[in-house]
Design a protein around this motif. Sequence first.
Motif, PDB file in Angstrom:
ATOM      1  N   ASP A  35       0.856   1.443  -3.360  1.00  7.33           N
ATOM      2  CA  ASP A  35       0.602   0.026  -3.103  1.00  7.33           C
ATOM      3  C   ASP A  35       1.074  -0.893  -4.229  1.00  7.33           C
ATOM      4  N   HIS A  91      -4.206   6.979  -4.082  1.00 13.54           N
ATOM      5  CA  HIS A  91      -5.535   6.457  -4.400  1.00 13.54           C
ATOM      6  C   HIS A  91      -6.401   6.713  -3.168  1.00 13.54           C
ATOM      7  N   HIS A 118       3.859   1.080   3.349  1.00 12.99           N
ATOM      8  CA  HIS A 118       3.339   0.237   4.434  1.00 12.99           C
ATOM      9  C   HIS A 118       4.415  -0.490   5.236  1.00 12.99           C
ATOM     10  N   ASP A 148      -6.874   3.558   4.018  1.00 14.63           N
ATOM     11  CA  ASP A 148      -5.585   3.574   4.712  1.00 14.63           C
ATOM     12  C   ASP A 148      -4.614   4.574   4.072  1.00 14.63           C
ATOM     13  N   HIS A 149      -5.047   5.230   3.002  1.00 12.63           N
ATOM     14  CA  HIS A 149      -4.245   6.278   2.363  1.00 12.63           C
ATOM     15  C   HIS A 149      -4.932   7.639   2.457  1.00 12.63           C
TER      16      HIS A 149
HETATM   17 ZN   LIG Z   1      -2.596   0.630   1.210  1.00 11.21          ZN
END
Ligand SMILES: [Zn+2]
Length: 288
Positions: free
Chosen positions: A214, A107, A259, A111-112
Amino acid sequence: MRFGDIELFLISGGRFRLDGGAMFGVVPKALWDKKFPADERNRVNLATNCLLVRAPGYIALIDAGIGERWEEKTREIYAIEDGPSLAEGLAAHGVAPEDIDALVLSHLHFDHAGGATNRTGRADAGRLQRAFPNATLYVQAAELSHARRPNERDRASYRAEDWEPYADAGRIEALEGEVEIRPGLRVAPLPGHSSGMQSVRIDTGGRTAFFFADAVPTSAHLPTAWIMAYDLYPVELLEGKKRLVDRAVAEGWLAIFYHDPVVPWGRIVDEVNGKRRVHVVGRDSEAF
Ligand SMILES: [Zn+2]
């Protein structure tokens, strides 16, 4: 790691911290704090475990980490660490950014997707360029259209400069549903966390590796009700997660937790007490 006739490597895309309450939703702090001790600002340490797939005929990167182009204020808010860059991590396996031909983003949260672009040299000061100039960026169409018009709740998670340089170059492929992007490399919508998150599945020689993105960001999120407060549609996420984790256990998948700073990948197993734990690759002498 050799996995059938392909090779899989975890590459760090940078470490950072997020609010522990946001990461664990309705789970009481008394429970999550034992697994992820909070700092003085209630933040927990997180990794970005990007997956490098080196297969006959293609090289793919799954998610791009948080990236390095952050200004001081953002670095401070998210405690973004200076560590080896994604490019250095790839170089350790003999892969240059130019070698990546498929950049698959689960997505478009920063942070990705943050590592998908970087800054050019002095001549072109400040302009962002594609970090993987020969790659096509694969993302679900629903995610891309939402990222272009986020709502008030998730606006802080999107940065258009993460993917616009790919769109400008005609190098985004907006996918509709389940697609086999390369032989043995398949994405499928995994709804609930964002508008159009997708999982990534790699099949080779009867074995499966699965990138939960996630939906199960850390191994601590394996219990069904441990769901992040960030998720837009938590009950929908719960359904998909339950089904996929059950399959991962039954079929012995190699599970990747994007993560998780301590348990990045492994095999999920049932314990006699009804709980689940992960046999970590390279630590619990789990052979894949
Ligand atoms: Zn994330």
